[in-house]
Design an enzyme around this catalytic site. Structure first.
Site, short mmCIF file in Angstrom:
data_model
loop_
_atom_site.label_atom_id
_atom_site.label_comp_id
_atom_site.label_asym_id
_atom_site.label_seq_id
_atom_site.Cartn_x
_atom_site.Cartn_y
_atom_site.Cartn_z
N ARG A 137 -14.93 -12.51 16.23
CA ARG A 137 -16.10 -13.39 16.16
C ARG A 137 -15.78 -14.76 16.74
O ARG A 137 -14.67 -15.25 16.60
CB ARG A 137 -16.58 -13.53 14.70
CG ARG A 137 -17.24 -12.26 14.21
CD ARG A 137 -17.76 -12.38 12.80
NE ARG A 137 -18.44 -11.13 12.46
CZ ARG A 137 -18.56 -10.66 11.23
NH1 ARG A 137 -18.07 -11.34 10.21
NH2 ARG A 137 -19.19 -9.52 11.00
N ASP B 86 -15.27 -6.36 3.00
CA ASP B 86 -15.09 -7.17 4.20
C ASP B 86 -15.84 -6.50 5.33
O ASP B 86 -15.83 -5.27 5.46
CB ASP B 86 -13.61 -7.30 4.56
CG ASP B 86 -13.37 -8.32 5.66
OD1 ASP B 86 -13.06 -9.49 5.32
OD2 ASP B 86 -13.51 -7.97 6.84
N ARG C 41 19.94 12.01 -2.03
CA ARG C 41 20.96 11.84 -3.07
C ARG C 41 20.92 12.92 -4.14
O ARG C 41 20.05 12.95 -5.00
CB ARG C 41 20.76 10.46 -3.69
CG ARG C 41 21.94 9.94 -4.48
CD ARG C 41 21.79 8.45 -4.66
NE ARG C 41 21.75 7.77 -3.37
CZ ARG C 41 21.22 6.58 -3.18
NH1 ARG C 41 20.67 5.94 -4.17
NH2 ARG C 41 21.23 6.03 -1.99
N ASP D 186 -4.92 -11.66 2.08
CA ASP D 186 -4.81 -12.01 3.49
C ASP D 186 -5.68 -13.20 3.91
O ASP D 186 -5.44 -13.81 4.94
CB ASP D 186 -5.17 -10.80 4.37
CG ASP D 186 -6.62 -10.34 4.16
OD1 ASP D 186 -7.32 -10.90 3.30
OD2 ASP D 186 -7.03 -9.38 4.85
N HIS D 187 -6.68 -13.56 3.12
CA HIS D 187 -7.66 -14.56 3.56
C HIS D 187 -7.30 -16.00 3.20
O HIS D 187 -7.84 -16.93 3.80
CB HIS D 187 -9.03 -14.23 2.95
CG HIS D 187 -9.85 -13.32 3.77
ND1 HIS D 187 -9.42 -12.08 4.17
CD2 HIS D 187 -11.11 -13.44 4.28
CE1 HIS D 187 -10.36 -11.48 4.88
NE2 HIS D 187 -11.39 -12.30 4.97
N SER E 256 16.48 8.71 -0.09
CA SER E 256 17.74 9.38 0.21
C SER E 256 17.78 10.79 -0.37
O SER E 256 17.16 11.08 -1.39
CB SER E 256 18.90 8.55 -0.35
OG SER E 256 20.10 9.27 -0.28
#
Length: 739
Positions: A475, A193, A631, A128-129, A629
């Site tokens: 921040r 983090d 199934r 993500d960074h 499903s």
């Protein structure tokens, strides 16, 4: 056990006093659900935590706060550990580790250096960074994949090798992914983090750490933490109107400053808690990092339960209900400091510039800005980030944007929108929020951190040019967002950001001030509204999780699409058996070794060969096998091709019943770690079927090719009637017997 079956198990071996199913091989369709559902062992963790809490409570002879319960409930040695708030160091056993891509690089290198073959606790990496905001979500994501290809490849391959889950670029922000998938009341999670405390919105103790601490936990070493003090924040009243959960933490930050929570856990409690959504609680806990707190937490309540149900974890809530007393503070517990906030009296706040604890009511910021010489023009409004990117956040912002559009207005300032996860992006797109936010002038960025952490290729001002931006981030330190030290960044709620972006000026109080339409009409924005959770459930969007060994749904077991035309022809449709599952031996799809010939072939082909040569077989899978499903063919096909048992860590409910109906043995590992004892070329004998009874485990004797063997215990959920189905070969056979 009867000697015959409707579909014969072609090789039955008589054991000592028991009937055994002899298996020549184990299909290693290691069915890994995206670690986003309830994990077996969590209920055991609740029991262990409960036991530890009772040990500590007896030792301390006093009521415990919620944070103490969860922290002390994870002590390595609850009976012997010295416990003194603010002084002693605790040795803890966290349940999980999470790492974002920037910090995971060094953390994984350190773990690799340890020489260990796999991580000791469930761990995940989140990309993500490294995604820079430049043009828009799709283009920026592709650019990041190109630029960071080497990093992503390293993280993906290291994760696969050492048993770490991997969320690909575009999945979303680590803390939103954790909230949606991994956090639950009572869990202890550490993340590389500082905003890991976001998970406190789901009653979790989630603590930000460095990579070396994460390596300790991944290596199975007790983790050290200085015994935290506990700051209580009592909430009374009810949130309403323009006031949002963000205003709670902005107010607390103004009270405690950026260092007032150092060495302490901030624990919210009181009757006001129930007026805050689960994601709103996460927002408050997220920004606890800005006051230096070790972490922050809310007590388990109905809001959390509803959120877990909506995100596919209702079974966790069911177990949490049983342990609810451990997930709320004891009556009469004492805090080191207590702050009280009346939510009914709380006003919208905006904090800054340059520090997140400089708190101002929105109604006062215009006058303060003029007096202080801060630029009044809002150049850019930015909503999203790990702090405020929930469905509710986006919905409330969209409700304001819709009002402006209905009056012919768009944002005067630039406006950016950062969804917190692919699930949020897909859902706000489906429900029309994304279009409204785009129509008012917004640019939807990638599901990533983006401008919040400085990943923003800003072009509208030059470096050194004095300007104002308002964000819903956490921040606002000097130059944090855009590398410009002259940018005055203010932190507030997504609702206030949206209103100020529409107005284009910091000198605007949406509670009292009016906007002017192109025709000259003056109007006032109505307070924002938005659903806490989507009424139509979440749209998961694109599948962005890299499965460790294949996600074995009923689609993987019996594919649909062109195979649907064979639904009435069992032998033909059986040619799709497990062709979508991943083989742990070679990470290949539909390629397994025929243990009788030594050659590799497709799963249906090998199964047919075994059946023709009188060999039975089993499937060995991982979590939530057969999800998706209902199934029935996913159970009919393995029965038709000579399969006798499905041995996994856990089953999806409907599929487990389907297997029983067709005369197969759905079995689960009594100890999930026993899964790792089974090798692709093992021969397995299942014993204990002569005395097959409800609640009584059976045993699997695993014979390895090196001559060694293991015996493991397997559980089942058969009742008396279902055992009769198995003994008859299927429920249909049993029905025929009873005629």
């Amino acid at each position: 056990m009867r000697q015959s079956y409707s579909l014969k198990c072609s090789k039955l071996v008589l054991g000592t006093g028991t009937r055994r199913i002899h298996v020549s091989t184990a299909f290693s369709a290691k069915a890994k659900v995206a670690m986003s559902r309830f994990e077996p062992g969590s209920s055991i963790n609740y029991e262990k935590m409960h036991e530890n809490i009772n040990i500590v409570r007896r030792r301390l002879s006093r009521p415990l706060t919620l944070s103490e319960k969860i922290v002390y409930g994870h002590l390595d040695d609850p009976a012997g550990q010295e416990i003194d708030r603010g002084r002693t160091y605790l040795r803890l056993r966290p349940d999980r580790v999470a790492m974002q891509d920037a910090t995971a690089q060094m953390a994984m290198l350190q773990f690799i250096s340890s020489g260990l073959p796999t991580v000791a606790v469930p761990s995940t990496i989140h990309c993500d960074h490294l995604i820079e905001a430049q043009i828009g979500g799709v283009q920026d994501l592709q650019r990041a994949k190109d630029i960071n290809e080497e990093v992503y490849n390293f993280l993906a391959t290291a994760a696969a090798k050492y048993g770490v889950g991997f969320w690909k670029p575009g999945s979303g922000i680590i803390h939103q992914i954790i909230l949606e998938n991994y956090a639950y009341p009572g869990v202890m999670l550490i993340g590389t983090d500082s905003h890991t405390p976001n998970g406190g919105g789901l009653g979790s103790i989630c603590i930000g750490v460095g990579g070396a601490d994460a390596v300790d936990v991944m290596a199975g070493i007790p983790w050290e933490l200085k015994c935290p003090k506990v700051i209580g924040v009592k909430l009374t009243g009810t949130l309403s109107g323009w006031t949002s959960p963000k205003d709670v933490i902005l107010k607390v930050a103004g009270i405690l400053t950026v260092k007032g929570g150092t060495g302490a856990i901030v624990e919210y409690h009181g009757p006001g808690v129930d007026s805050i959504s689960c994601t709103g609680m996460a927002t408050i806990c997220n920004m606890g990092a800005e006051i230096g707190a070790t972490t922050s937490i809310f007590p388990y309540n109905h809001r959390m339960k509803t959120y877990m149900e909506k995100t596919g974890r209702g079974e966790i809530a069911t177990v949490a209900d049983l342990f609810k007393d451990d997930l709320v503070p004891d009556k009469g517990c004492e805090y080191d400091q207590v702050i009280e906030i009346n939510l009914s009296e709380l006003k919208p706040h905006i904090n800054g510039p340059f520090t997140p604890d400089l708190a101002h009511p929105v109604s006062d910021i215009g006058a303060i800005a003029k007096k202080s010489g801060w630029p009044l023009e809002v150049k850019v409004g930015l909503i999203g980030s790990c702090t405020n990117s929930s469905y509710e956040d986006m919905g409330r912002a969209a409700s304001l944007a819709k009002q402006a559009l209905d009056k012919g207005l768009k944002c005067k300032a630039q406006f950016t929108v950062t969804p917190g996860s692919e699930q949020i992006r897909a859902t706000i797109e489906r429900d029309g929020y994304a279009k409204i936010l785009s129509d008012v002038g917004g640019i939807v960025l990638a599901n990533a951190c983006g401008p919040c952490i400085g990943q923003w290729d800003r072009k509208d001002v030059k470096k050194g040019e004095k300007n104002t931006i308002v964000t819903s981030f956490n921040r606002n330190f000097t130059a944090r967002n855009d590398a410009n030290p002259a940018t005055h960044a203010f932190v507030t709620s997504p609702e206030i950001v949206t209103a100020l972006a529409i107005a284009g000026t910091l000198d605007f109080d949406p509670e009292t001030d009016y906007l002017t339409t192109p025709s000259g009409e003056k109007f006032k924005l109505e307070p924002p509204t938005g659903d806490e959770l989507p009424s139509r459930d979440f749209d998961p969007g694109q599948d962005t999780y890299h499965y460790l060994s294949g996600k074995c749904t009923t689609d993987h077991i019996s594919a649909a699409g062109p195979w649907l035309k064979f639904r009435g022809h069992l032998d033909n449709i059986s040619n799709n058996l497990l062709i979508g599952a991943v083989n742990i031996e070679n990470d290949a799809v539909n390629k397994i070794k025929n243990q009788l010939t030594g050659e590799y072939g497709g799963v249906p082909d090998v199964a047919r060969y075994y059946k023709a040569n009188g060999e039975s077989w089993v499937v060995v899978g991982d979590e939530n096998y057969g999800e998706g499903s209902s199934r029935e063919h996913a159970a009919l096909e393995p029965r038709h091709l000579g399969g006798r048992a499905i041995i996994v860590k856990s089953f999806a409910r409907i599929h487990e019943t389907n297997l029983k109906k067709q005369g197969l043995l759905p079995l689960t590992f009594a100890d999930p770690k026993d899964y790792d004892k089974i090798r692709p070329d093992d021969k397995i004998s299942i014993t204990g079927l002569k005395s097959f009874a409800p609640g009584k485990p059976v045993t699997a004797v695993i014979k390895h090719s090196d001559g060694n063997q293991d015996s493991i215990s397997l559980n089942h959920t058969f009742n008396e009637t279902q055992i009769e189905w198995f003994q008859a070969g299927s429920a249909l056979n049993r029905m025929k017997e009873l005629q």
